[in-house]
Design a protein around this motif. Sequence first.
Motif, mmCIF file in Angstrom:
data_model
loop_
_atom_site.group_PDB
_atom_site.id
_atom_site.type_symbol
_atom_site.label_atom_id
_atom_site.label_comp_id
_atom_site.label_asym_id
_atom_site.label_seq_id
_atom_site.Cartn_x
_atom_site.Cartn_y
_atom_site.Cartn_z
ATOM 1 N N VAL A 1 4.723 25.173 17.358
ATOM 2 C CA VAL A 1 4.768 25.606 15.949
ATOM 3 C C VAL A 1 3.524 25.072 15.226
ATOM 4 O O VAL A 1 3.589 24.099 14.483
ATOM 5 C CB VAL A 1 6.077 25.167 15.241
ATOM 6 C CG1 VAL A 1 7.224 26.047 15.693
ATOM 7 C CG2 VAL A 1 6.415 23.711 15.501
ATOM 8 N N LEU B 1 12.351 18.421 17.001
ATOM 9 C CA LEU B 1 10.948 18.548 16.588
ATOM 10 C C LEU B 1 10.159 17.404 17.196
ATOM 11 O O LEU B 1 10.536 16.238 17.058
ATOM 12 C CB LEU B 1 10.855 18.487 15.064
ATOM 13 C CG LEU B 1 9.445 18.586 14.478
ATOM 14 C CD1 LEU B 1 8.830 19.960 14.724
ATOM 15 C CD2 LEU B 1 9.474 18.276 12.980
ATOM 16 N N ILE C 1 10.187 31.755 13.659
ATOM 17 C CA ILE C 1 10.041 30.902 12.483
ATOM 18 C C ILE C 1 11.325 30.104 12.304
ATOM 19 O O ILE C 1 12.428 30.658 12.347
ATOM 20 C CB ILE C 1 9.766 31.743 11.217
ATOM 21 C CG1 ILE C 1 8.468 32.533 11.409
ATOM 22 C CG2 ILE C 1 9.668 30.839 9.980
ATOM 23 C CD1 ILE C 1 8.187 33.531 10.296
ATOM 24 N N TYR C 2 11.165 28.807 12.113
ATOM 25 C CA TYR C 2 12.287 27.920 11.825
ATOM 26 C C TYR C 2 12.172 27.460 10.388
ATOM 27 O O TYR C 2 11.071 27.173 9.908
ATOM 28 C CB TYR C 2 12.262 26.687 12.736
ATOM 29 C CG TYR C 2 12.392 26.998 14.197
ATOM 30 C CD1 TYR C 2 13.637 27.243 14.758
ATOM 31 C CD2 TYR C 2 11.268 27.044 15.011
ATOM 32 C CE1 TYR C 2 13.753 27.539 16.104
ATOM 33 C CE2 TYR C 2 11.374 27.341 16.362
ATOM 34 C CZ TYR C 2 12.615 27.582 16.904
ATOM 35 O OH TYR C 2 12.731 27.872 18.235
ATOM 36 N N CYS C 3 13.304 27.383 9.716
ATOM 37 C CA CYS C 3 13.327 27.017 8.311
ATOM 38 C C CYS C 3 14.449 26.006 8.101
ATOM 39 O O CYS C 3 15.565 26.227 8.555
ATOM 40 C CB CYS C 3 13.576 28.291 7.506
ATOM 41 S SG CYS C 3 13.661 28.032 5.750
ATOM 42 N N GLU D 1 2.967 25.232 9.614
ATOM 43 C CA GLU D 1 4.120 24.696 8.886
ATOM 44 C C GLU D 1 3.832 24.665 7.403
ATOM 45 O O GLU D 1 2.686 24.634 6.978
ATOM 46 C CB GLU D 1 4.526 23.315 9.403
ATOM 47 C CG GLU D 1 3.536 22.207 9.186
ATOM 48 C CD GLU D 1 4.087 20.877 9.744
ATOM 49 O OE1 GLU D 1 5.096 20.374 9.233
ATOM 50 O OE2 GLU D 1 3.490 20.375 10.700
ATOM 51 N N HIS E 1 7.433 31.415 2.114
ATOM 52 C CA HIS E 1 8.097 30.200 1.637
ATOM 53 C C HIS E 1 8.121 30.179 0.102
ATOM 54 O O HIS E 1 9.136 29.840 -0.506
ATOM 55 C CB HIS E 1 7.345 28.989 2.190
ATOM 56 C CG HIS E 1 8.013 27.673 1.919
ATOM 57 N ND1 HIS E 1 9.306 27.403 2.316
ATOM 58 C CD2 HIS E 1 7.570 26.551 1.303
ATOM 59 C CE1 HIS E 1 9.618 26.163 1.948
ATOM 60 N NE2 HIS E 1 8.595 25.629 1.325
ATOM 61 N N HIS F 1 11.399 22.908 4.537
ATOM 62 C CA HIS F 1 10.298 22.958 5.489
ATOM 63 C C HIS F 1 10.416 24.239 6.307
ATOM 64 O O HIS F 1 11.521 24.746 6.498
ATOM 65 C CB HIS F 1 10.401 21.738 6.423
ATOM 66 C CG HIS F 1 9.083 21.189 6.844
ATOM 67 N ND1 HIS F 1 8.533 20.052 6.297
ATOM 68 C CD2 HIS F 1 8.179 21.632 7.744
ATOM 69 C CE1 HIS F 1 7.369 19.820 6.857
ATOM 70 N NE2 HIS F 1 7.127 20.755 7.745
ATOM 71 N N ALA F 2 9.296 24.741 6.757
ATOM 72 C CA ALA F 2 9.323 25.875 7.691
ATOM 73 C C ALA F 2 8.216 25.676 8.717
ATOM 74 O O ALA F 2 7.154 25.124 8.403
ATOM 75 C CB ALA F 2 9.134 27.198 6.951
ATOM 76 N N TRP F 3 8.513 26.110 9.941
ATOM 77 C CA TRP F 3 7.567 25.991 11.048
ATOM 78 C C TRP F 3 7.470 27.351 11.725
ATOM 79 O O TRP F 3 8.480 28.037 11.875
ATOM 80 C CB TRP F 3 8.072 25.001 12.100
ATOM 81 C CG TRP F 3 8.288 23.607 11.656
ATOM 82 C CD1 TRP F 3 7.408 22.567 11.791
ATOM 83 C CD2 TRP F 3 9.474 23.031 11.059
ATOM 84 N NE1 TRP F 3 7.969 21.407 11.309
ATOM 85 C CE2 TRP F 3 9.224 21.662 10.847
ATOM 86 C CE3 TRP F 3 10.707 23.562 10.672
ATOM 87 C CZ2 TRP F 3 10.157 20.808 10.276
ATOM 88 C CZ3 TRP F 3 11.650 22.714 10.093
ATOM 89 C CH2 TRP F 3 11.376 21.354 9.900
#
Lengths: 72, 72
Positions: free
Chosen positions: B68, B42, A39-41, B71, A13, A29-31
């Motif tokens: 997740v 989410l 990974i979600y961003c 974060e 990040h 944000h990232a998860w």
Amino acid sequence: MNGISAEQLNQAHQADLAIQSEEGVVFEHAWADPDEGVIYCLSDAPSAEAVMRIHQRAGHPADEIHAVPLEV
Amino acid sequence: MNGISAEQLNQAHQADLAIQSEEGVVFEHAWADPDEGVIYCLSDAPSAEAVMRIHQRAGHPADEIHAVPLEV
């Protein structure tokens, strides 16, 4: 990225944040799901291509980028 | 869900909120890409199964659910 740690997620990040302004992107944000390597961003950006360029240059190209104009 | 509207996204979210407490889930946010039919959601929940049960009962089962724990 299977087995990603909190430190690795933070480093990735930070690598995005360091160059995001060059493309007008703001990474918000990232998860991460380390077990399944997902990974979600979330970012605010002028285009999907701008996001992709930052992620590529930061060393972690995205598999998918979706514009999400709707949110609730 | 291709072509989802802001109103449809909100209705789907409200349907989740209406029953979420029965599974101890708190839906926090949802984002949609109507052109490609992708919706991200989410939530804070005791398990992926609890989230899936709410989404199923609300009429929109999820294709994938990922925990997740990380974060940034």
